[in-house]
Design a protein around this motif. Structure first.
Motif, PDB file in Angstrom:
ATOM      1  N   LEU A  18      -3.447  31.297 -57.609  1.00 56.66           N
ATOM      2  CA  LEU A  18      -3.969  30.764 -56.346  1.00 56.66           C
ATOM      3  C   LEU A  18      -3.505  29.341 -56.079  1.00 56.66           C
ATOM      4  O   LEU A  18      -3.360  28.547 -57.001  1.00 56.66           O
ATOM      5  N   THR A  21      -7.057  26.168 -51.341  1.00 55.18           N
ATOM      6  CA  THR A  21      -7.269  26.522 -49.940  1.00 55.18           C
ATOM      7  C   THR A  21      -8.053  25.429 -49.228  1.00 55.18           C
ATOM      8  O   THR A  21      -7.853  25.165 -48.063  1.00 55.18           O
ATOM      9  N   ALA A  40     -13.634  30.596 -45.930  1.00 58.70           N
ATOM     10  CA  ALA A  40     -12.624  31.026 -46.910  1.00 58.70           C
ATOM     11  C   ALA A  40     -13.228  32.009 -47.911  1.00 58.70           C
ATOM     12  O   ALA A  40     -12.610  33.023 -48.258  1.00 58.70           O
ATOM     13  N   THR A  43     -13.718  35.516 -46.328  1.00 61.64           N
ATOM     14  CA  THR A  43     -12.523  36.331 -46.117  1.00 61.64           C
ATOM     15  C   THR A  43     -11.719  36.588 -47.394  1.00 61.64           C
ATOM     16  O   THR A  43     -11.022  37.584 -47.482  1.00 61.64           O
ATOM     17  N   ARG A  44     -11.827  35.683 -48.389  1.00 62.01           N
ATOM     18  CA  ARG A  44     -10.984  35.811 -49.589  1.00 62.01           C
ATOM     19  C   ARG A  44     -11.763  36.038 -50.873  1.00 62.01           C
ATOM     20  O   ARG A  44     -11.197  36.456 -51.870  1.00 62.01           O
ATOM     21  N   GLU A  45     -13.046  35.674 -50.910  1.00 65.43           N
ATOM     22  CA  GLU A  45     -13.949  35.786 -52.055  1.00 65.43           C
ATOM     23  C   GLU A  45     -13.652  34.792 -53.187  1.00 65.43           C
ATOM     24  O   GLU A  45     -14.570  34.193 -53.723  1.00 65.43           O
ATOM     25  N   VAL A  47     -11.744  31.331 -54.135  1.00 67.49           N
ATOM     26  CA  VAL A  47     -11.140  30.191 -53.437  1.00 67.49           C
ATOM     27  C   VAL A  47     -10.979  29.010 -54.385  1.00 67.49           C
ATOM     28  O   VAL A  47     -11.909  28.639 -55.099  1.00 67.49           O
ATOM     29  N   TYR A  85     -16.217  31.692 -56.494  1.00 69.23           N
ATOM     30  CA  TYR A  85     -16.185  33.106 -56.139  1.00 69.23           C
ATOM     31  C   TYR A  85     -17.498  33.497 -55.489  1.00 69.23           C
ATOM     32  O   TYR A  85     -18.574  33.100 -55.949  1.00 69.23           O
ATOM     33  N   PRO A 100      -8.728  40.681 -52.031  1.00 66.71           N
ATOM     34  CA  PRO A 100      -8.499  39.866 -50.827  1.00 66.71           C
ATOM     35  C   PRO A 100      -7.875  38.490 -51.095  1.00 66.71           C
ATOM     36  O   PRO A 100      -7.181  37.965 -50.234  1.00 66.71           O
ATOM     37  N   TRP A 101      -8.078  37.917 -52.258  1.00 66.45           N
ATOM     38  CA  TRP A 101      -7.498  36.589 -52.517  1.00 66.45           C
ATOM     39  C   TRP A 101      -5.996  36.656 -52.763  1.00 66.45           C
ATOM     40  O   TRP A 101      -5.322  35.652 -52.724  1.00 66.45           O
ATOM     41  N   ARG A 102      -5.453  37.844 -53.002  1.00 65.58           N
ATOM     42  CA  ARG A 102      -4.001  37.983 -53.186  1.00 65.58           C
ATOM     43  C   ARG A 102      -3.282  38.215 -51.862  1.00 65.58           C
ATOM     44  O   ARG A 102      -2.071  38.170 -51.808  1.00 65.58           O
TER      45      ARG A 102
END
Length: 103
Positions: A18, A21, A40, A43-45, A47, A85, A100-102
């Motif tokens: 990662l 962000t 963030a 949408t991404r879980e 971060v 997370y 989702p974070w990928r």
């Protein structure tokens, strides 16, 4: 809900790929920063948050403060970077798709 050590370890291994962000600057932990972090996480879980050198608080205390305010879990703190997370049950997941974070 508290995470198990195994779940936390799996997420820690994901943290390496990662890029930060959210960045905490001179303003510190402001309302707009919390809104950006909350969005963030939604949408991404998972971060990654970077603290600038001008922030006069330890990364560990900032991580705990942020996690408490956005109801997330601290996955790791390394140097001036922390990873948070928060599971989002509303995210649509396809079986076998990347997390989702990928994306």
């Amino acid at each position: 809900m508290t995470m198990t050590g195994k779940e936390r370890a799996e997420l820690r291994s994901e943290c390496n790929q990662l890029k930060p962000t959210v960045h905490i600057g001179q303003e510190g932990i402001s309302g707009s920063l919390l809104a950006a972090l909350d969005d963030a996480l939604r949408t991404r879980e998972l971060v990654k948050v970077q603290l600038n050198k001008s922030v006069e608080v330890s990364a560990k205390s900032a991580a705990n403060d942020l996690a408490k305010r956005v109801k997330a879990e601290v996955i790791q703190v390394i140097g001036r970077t922390t990873t948070l997370y928060r599971h989002n049950p509303e995210l649509k997941r396809k079986k076998g798709a990347a997390p989702p974070w990928r994306a």
